[in-house]
Design a protein around this motif. Structure first.
Motif, mmCIF file in Angstrom:
data_model
loop_
_atom_site.group_PDB
_atom_site.id
_atom_site.type_symbol
_atom_site.label_atom_id
_atom_site.label_comp_id
_atom_site.label_asym_id
_atom_site.label_seq_id
_atom_site.Cartn_x
_atom_site.Cartn_y
_atom_site.Cartn_z
ATOM 1 N N PHE A 1 0.812 -1.214 0.000
ATOM 2 C CA PHE A 1 0.000 0.000 0.000
ATOM 3 C C PHE A 1 0.845 1.265 0.000
ATOM 4 N N ILE B 1 0.183 6.607 1.073
ATOM 5 C CA ILE B 1 -0.510 5.567 0.320
ATOM 6 C C ILE B 1 -0.269 5.752 -1.174
ATOM 7 N N TRP C 1 -2.024 1.805 -5.719
ATOM 8 C CA TRP C 1 -2.698 0.848 -4.842
ATOM 9 C C TRP C 1 -4.158 1.254 -4.649
ATOM 10 N N ILE C 2 -4.390 2.544 -4.485
ATOM 11 C CA ILE C 2 -5.762 3.036 -4.316
ATOM 12 C C ILE C 2 -6.584 2.740 -5.557
ATOM 13 N N HIS D 1 -6.987 -1.291 -5.695
ATOM 14 C CA HIS D 1 -7.731 -1.943 -4.618
ATOM 15 C C HIS D 1 -9.055 -1.261 -4.274
ATOM 16 N N GLU E 1 -0.047 -6.210 7.412
ATOM 17 C CA GLU E 1 -0.358 -5.401 6.235
ATOM 18 C C GLU E 1 -1.853 -5.410 5.944
ATOM 19 N N ALA E 2 -2.503 -6.522 6.144
ATOM 20 C CA ALA E 2 -3.950 -6.614 5.929
ATOM 21 C C ALA E 2 -4.700 -5.700 6.891
ATOM 22 N N GLU F 1 -4.287 -2.137 5.524
ATOM 23 C CA GLU F 1 -5.073 -1.926 4.308
ATOM 24 C C GLU F 1 -6.557 -1.789 4.637
ATOM 25 N N TYR F 2 -7.036 -2.562 5.605
ATOM 26 C CA TYR F 2 -8.452 -2.473 5.975
ATOM 27 C C TYR F 2 -8.751 -1.122 6.613
ATOM 28 N N ILE G 1 -7.083 1.727 6.021
ATOM 29 C CA ILE G 1 -7.043 2.723 4.945
ATOM 30 C C ILE G 1 -8.341 2.694 4.148
ATOM 31 N N GLU G 2 -8.779 1.496 3.781
ATOM 32 C CA GLU G 2 -10.007 1.376 2.995
ATOM 33 C C GLU G 2 -11.205 1.947 3.755
#
Length: 271
Positions: free
Chosen positions: A11, A85, A89-90, A93, A136-137, A140-141, A143-144
């Motif tokens: 990310f 970020i 990636w944005i 994903h 990392e997961a 990412e969650y 950020i999302e």
């Protein structure tokens, strides 16, 4: 006093930062989320918006959006969690097209759920020994969740691309000569513009002044070279046209909040 811990992933990267020194107005290609944790929050200027982060408000900065961070003069430090970020990636994903502002407003409300996720990331990513993929997961969650929650009901319009050939030519020259010194008077003349016209047109096309865009390119190259642990920092300073390592250290600290020595230490692989 400044300190930094760094975690990298697909990310981009996130840093756990303790800092009290002002950050000059700057920009970077990554989208940016700044979360205040404790201490002196300072005030963050993002374009025309001024945001004081707290436990209920985070700060969102779009790609190449000018921003700066000012602290009180008492020198009291603040603790922050800062995400950088990768726009690619944005796009991949989250399905947000490149060039589209991710954050309609710089002020991002924080819910109880988000605060809990932030505490979990600090505990497991920076203090725990969990597996890289799982950590990392978690990031990412978070950020999302922040990005989707901050979008609001009104979609952001894509930023207008640079269409003027003279500004495209100037940008290409700056990108190709990032390790040299650039004379903006000569650059303006090379694309057939006076200095005032060049500066006005550059700002109109990119939303950045030529100086700010140039410093963005230099800072990206500085980060890349600082992470090359075999390269002495004196060499990095020389490569980027600084007359002394002290001047380079000041430039680096003013843009990141930490000196290059601490940033390099934070990027070293764990033993």
């Amino acid at each position: 006093m400044t300190a930094i811990r760094l975690f990298k992933g697909g990310f981009g990267h996130v840093s756990l930062l303790r800092a009290a020194g002002d950050l000059v107005t700057h920009a970077h290609p990554e989208c940016h989320i700044i979360l205040w944790l404790a201490g002196n929050p300072g005030a963050i200027q993002v374009g025309p918006e001024r945001v004081v982060p707290d436990s209920n408000i985070a700060v969102g900065v779009n790609s190449l959006q000018p921003h700066g961070h000012c602290f009180a003069n008492d020198g009291a430090p603040g603790n922050f969690l800062a995400f950088y970020i990768d726009p690619r990636w944005i796009e991949t994903h989250l399905g947000i097209e490149a060039g589209t502002p991710v954050f309609p407003s710089a002020a991002i409300p924080l819910t109880d759920e988000l605060r809990g996720m932030i505490r979990s990331i600090i505990d497991h990513v920076f203090r725990g020994e969990g597996h890289q993929v799982l950590r990392e997961a978690d990031i990412e969650y978070l950020i999302e969740t922040i990005v989707r929650g901050s979008a609001g009901e009104t979609p952001s319009r894509a930023m207008r691309p640079v269409v003027d050939w003279r500004i495209r030519k100037a940008i290409a020259f700056m990108s190709a000569h990032v390790e040299d010194r650039v004379c903006f008077d000569a650059l303006a003349q090379s694309v057939g513009l006076s200095r005032p016209h060049f500066f006005a047109l550059f700002k109109e096309q990119t939303n950045l002044t030529p100086n700010l865009y140039w410093n963005t390119l230099r800072m990206e190259e500085a980060l890349r070279q600082v992470e090359e642990h075999s390269l002495p920092l004196t060499a990095v300073a020389c490569n980027l046209g600084f007359t002394s390592q002290g001047n380079f250290t000041r430039f680096f600290r003013d843009h990141t909040g930490v000196p290059p020595t601490l940033y390099r230490d934070a990027t070293r692989p764990a033993a």
